[in-house]
Design an enzyme around this catalytic site. Structure first.
Site, PDB file in Angstrom:
ATOM      1  CE  LYS A   1      -3.666  -2.393   2.239  1.00  0.00           C
ATOM      2  NZ  LYS A   1      -4.791  -2.495   3.399  1.00  0.00           N
TER       3      LYS A   1
ATOM      4  CD  GLN B   1      -3.483  -4.759   6.383  1.00  0.00           C
ATOM      5  OE1 GLN B   1      -3.767  -3.421   5.910  1.00  0.00           O
ATOM      6  NE2 GLN B   1      -3.867  -5.524   5.805  1.00  0.00           N
TER       7      GLN B   1
ATOM      8  CG  ASP C   1      -9.848  -0.773   4.456  1.00  0.00           C
ATOM      9  OD1 ASP C   1      -9.548  -1.252   3.278  1.00  0.00           O
ATOM     10  OD2 ASP C   1      -9.330  -1.024   5.457  1.00  0.00           O
TER      11      ASP C   1
HETATM   12  N1  GUN Z   1      -6.676  -7.466   5.766  1.00  0.00           N
HETATM   13  C1  GUN Z   1      -6.760  -8.073   4.535  1.00  0.00           C
HETATM   14  N2  GUN Z   1      -7.522  -7.355   3.654  1.00  0.00           N
HETATM   15  C2  GUN Z   1      -7.779  -6.305   4.081  1.00  0.00           C
HETATM   16  C3  GUN Z   1      -8.327  -5.031   3.937  1.00  0.00           C
HETATM   17  O1  GUN Z   1      -8.853  -4.837   2.638  1.00  0.00           O
HETATM   18  N3  GUN Z   1      -8.339  -4.008   4.671  1.00  0.00           N
HETATM   19  C4  GUN Z   1      -7.703  -4.209   5.912  1.00  0.00           C
HETATM   20  N4  GUN Z   1      -7.891  -2.930   6.674  1.00  0.00           N
HETATM   21  N5  GUN Z   1      -7.376  -4.967   6.285  1.00  0.00           N
HETATM   22  C5  GUN Z   1      -7.137  -6.173   5.493  1.00  0.00           C
END
Ligand code: GUN
Length: 282
Positions: free
Chosen positions: A51, A95, A118
């Protein structure tokens, strides 16, 4: 049979984001994504690094806040609120998964909906359900982009979604419904799963089981979207779909790697840009 490449599509999306980020910057707004990472889950570390790299590539400021595994829930909530109040942060995500001692829902609910890139907060989920403008979770948003790119209009089609997670399955079913498909949402307790899958014109697999979807479960000519990212004992990545056998039956299929995963990453940039644009328009 068409392979729907996430690589090309994600590159196009990122180019577009990059241009619009430059426009915002010219107006004095630097889009910024804050990512809170608690503990040292190896997969999470990889995702967060990805990211950060994506943001930098597009000119978005990336702030990764790393907190130890032992972080108390209160401390984490304080950090979330600090980011909520920081006007220079436009997008904020925590996350997942979080360490066991932390209540994941409480943390997600603390995120300001206007920064929730998200799309996990109840406010954004509710907006998605009723069809209001909202942040759409990145993976299902990416899947919809892939369908569009492949020229697949879900209207009037039968869609089957495998997996009912909050992150993928449920929002995917909502997006396909909004696009006028007739949707069946399947899960581990669904009976006659293969029969249900064979009804699908559009089949979305998000179960987290390597090569779970086999050719016998696929209608000839179906469009198959593979959300799975599974690591085999050999170290190789594979999806939830048995690509080799299913690709000879489907009319279009997404590969793993090089498919949905890249689009998930690209859509986070789109959402972050949008958060910054909205805040600049205020
Ligand atoms: N863990 C796995 N996929 C995601 C996601 O799309 N967002 C977040 N915040 N955590 C994750």
């Amino acid at each position: 049979m068409t392979t729907i490449s996430g690589k090309e599509l994600a590159a196009r999306v990122k180019e577009r984001v990059k241009e619009q980020v430059a426009e915002l910057k010219a107006r004095g707004v630097v889009p910024c994504l804050a990512v809170i990472l608690v503990g040292d889950n190896p997969a999470s570390r990889v995702y967060v690094n990805g990211k950060e790299k994506d943001c930098i590539e597009c000119g978005i400021e990336s702030r990764v806040i790393r907190m130890p595994e032992t972080t108390a829930q209160d401390e984490l909530l304080r950090e979330v609120r600090r980011c909520n109040e920081d006007a220079s942060v436009h997008g904020l995500l925590v996350q997942l998964p979080l360490p066991e001692h932390i209540d994941e829902r409480a943390v997600i609910e603390a995120i300001a909906p206007e920064k929730d890139v998200d799309g996990f907060t109840p406010v954004n989920v509710g907006r998605l359900v009723v069809g209001e403008r909202c942040f759409v979770p990145c993976t299902p948003a990416g899947c919809m982009e892939m369908l569009r790119a492949a020229g697949v209009d879900p209207a009037g089609k039968r869609a089957v979604v495998l997996g009912r997670s909050n992150i993928v399955g449920k929002p995917m079913a909502l997006l396909l419904t909004a696009a006028n498909a007739t949707v069946t949402l399947c899960h581990s307790r669904t009976g006659n799963l293969a029969d249900v899958c064979r009804e699908a014109d559009i089949l979305v697999a998000a179960v987290g089981k390597p090569r779970f979807v086999t050719a016998e479960m696929v209608k000839p000519g179906a469009v198959v979207i593979d959300v799975g990212i599974n690591r085999l004992d050999t170290g190789k990545l594979c999806g939830d779909v048995d690509f080799e056998s299913v690709s000879s039956k489907a009319s279009a299929i997404t590969p793993v790697p090089g498919g949905v995963g890249l689009m998930t990453r690209a859509m986070l940039l789109v959402n972050t840009l949008e958060a910054a644009q909205r805040s600049a328009a205020k």
